[in-house]
Design an enzyme around this catalytic site. Sequence first.
Site, PDB file in Angstrom:
ATOM      1  N   ALA A  45      94.842 132.172   4.658  1.00  0.00           N
ATOM      2  CA  ALA A  45      96.085 132.947   4.691  1.00  0.00           C
ATOM      3  C   ALA A  45      96.709 132.976   3.309  1.00  0.00           C
ATOM      4  O   ALA A  45      96.491 132.073   2.498  1.00  0.00           O
ATOM      5  CB  ALA A  45      97.080 132.334   5.682  1.00  0.00           C
ATOM      6  N   THR A  93     102.588 127.060  10.464  1.00  0.00           N
ATOM      7  CA  THR A  93     103.467 126.476   9.463  1.00  0.00           C
ATOM      8  C   THR A  93     104.840 126.151  10.023  1.00  0.00           C
ATOM      9  O   THR A  93     105.303 126.808  10.980  1.00  0.00           O
ATOM     10  CB  THR A  93     103.633 127.462   8.287  1.00  0.00           C
ATOM     11  OG1 THR A  93     104.640 126.983   7.387  1.00  0.00           O
ATOM     12  CG2 THR A  93     104.058 128.840   8.764  1.00  0.00           C
ATOM     13  N   TYR A 106     106.292 135.156   5.164  1.00  0.00           N
ATOM     14  CA  TYR A 106     105.188 134.231   5.423  1.00  0.00           C
ATOM     15  C   TYR A 106     105.325 133.607   6.803  1.00  0.00           C
ATOM     16  O   TYR A 106     104.386 133.641   7.623  1.00  0.00           O
ATOM     17  CB  TYR A 106     105.144 133.151   4.347  1.00  0.00           C
ATOM     18  CG  TYR A 106     104.234 131.997   4.675  1.00  0.00           C
ATOM     19  CD1 TYR A 106     102.883 132.197   4.960  1.00  0.00           C
ATOM     20  CD2 TYR A 106     104.727 130.688   4.716  1.00  0.00           C
ATOM     21  CE1 TYR A 106     102.057 131.129   5.268  1.00  0.00           C
ATOM     22  CE2 TYR A 106     103.902 129.621   5.015  1.00  0.00           C
ATOM     23  CZ  TYR A 106     102.570 129.853   5.300  1.00  0.00           C
ATOM     24  OH  TYR A 106     101.751 128.789   5.619  1.00  0.00           O
ATOM     25  N   LEU A 146     105.383 120.610  -4.812  1.00  0.00           N
ATOM     26  CA  LEU A 146     106.112 119.595  -5.563  1.00  0.00           C
ATOM     27  C   LEU A 146     105.204 118.538  -6.190  1.00  0.00           C
ATOM     28  O   LEU A 146     105.290 118.276  -7.401  1.00  0.00           O
ATOM     29  CB  LEU A 146     107.135 118.916  -4.638  1.00  0.00           C
ATOM     30  CG  LEU A 146     107.886 117.707  -5.216  1.00  0.00           C
ATOM     31  CD1 LEU A 146     108.687 118.101  -6.441  1.00  0.00           C
ATOM     32  CD2 LEU A 146     108.776 117.081  -4.145  1.00  0.00           C
ATOM     33  N   ASP A 190     116.326 127.676   0.639  1.00  0.00           N
ATOM     34  CA  ASP A 190     115.796 126.319   0.784  1.00  0.00           C
ATOM     35  C   ASP A 190     116.690 125.502   1.724  1.00  0.00           C
ATOM     36  O   ASP A 190     117.824 125.160   1.360  1.00  0.00           O
ATOM     37  CB  ASP A 190     115.739 125.617  -0.580  1.00  0.00           C
ATOM     38  CG  ASP A 190     114.401 125.785  -1.266  1.00  0.00           C
ATOM     39  OD1 ASP A 190     113.466 126.285  -0.617  1.00  0.00           O
ATOM     40  OD2 ASP A 190     114.298 125.438  -2.453  1.00  0.00           O
TER      41      ASP A 190
END
Length: 341
Positions: A85, A127, A151, A200, A295
């Site tokens: 994906a 996800t 997404y 990260l 976020d």
Amino acid sequence: MMYLIIGGAGYIGSHIVKRMYEEGRQFIVLDDLSTGHLEALQAIENNADHFGGKIVFIKGNAGDMSLLRQLFMDYPIKAVIHLAACSLVGESMQKPGKYFLNNVSNTVSLLECMMEYNIKQIVFSSTAAVYGEPEIIPILEDVETRPANVYGASKLMVENILEWYGRIYGLRYVVLRYFNAAGADPSAVIGEDHKNETHLIPILARAALGLIPCFSLFGDDYATADGTCVRDYIHVNDLASAHLLAVDALNDGRSSRIYNLGNNQGYSVREVLNAMEQVSGVSIPCAVLERRAGDPAILVASSEKIKQELGWRPVHTDIYDIVGTAWEWHRKHPQGYDARD
């Protein structure tokens, strides 16, 4: 039982391949190498404790119905593990068509071919982005799904499509909703190597190696203990274990399920930064920037369902362990799989 692993040359896929290879399971890998690495599969073969034979690799994607039909005719495939994906949140908001075509349309093509050849079992990589910004932490599988980006929306669309194929054709599936995949196999033979890195821990490793001048911390004024975002990091080998449990459950005749995959524990950006400094022995320069739009302050999973139903038990739960395995990979492969980069 033979499996088709789509996206098996990628970060998570290669760790699943390594487990299957070591266990002597039969599989073939389909990957278009847009983000995957053939070198990862070669490294698995070259560093195995025993010779398990040549990994069968086919270059292509899940939307190529002619190729899929040929594979299903040539190999006795009974189940599919679908990891391929596009997965960059920011890019998905700039190029939504790319995400709906690759993530949704290609998966429909795959499912159509599977039904033609009576292949009725699939493990699908989803996800935590399907949840959006949840109101309750830790996140349970039955909370409302409200994706905040294309997404996440594309993955949720596929989840809904799988449900309909289950109703109409009898497809059985396991959907695995990943939180933050991290770390590397402790052997440091395979690891995380992206051309455009957004995760990260690899970014911190690159900063510790001096490959980038400093680490950019996006926001330190969140409503968390140290002001930085908190995320649930799950070791990639624990993800791999969950996939094997999922295919085994389908093979045993289990009904379709959706599971979260996380550690039930969150770590802040600063905690992960501190862990990388400790394991690398390097003081990492840090620049605090403005928050990134969208976020959430905290994302932590509840994975009790898969623990109770499939007996999944994550092994690498300590952030120093997770970061340490990632650091070993990056330390030994500062330029990734391709030293020419």
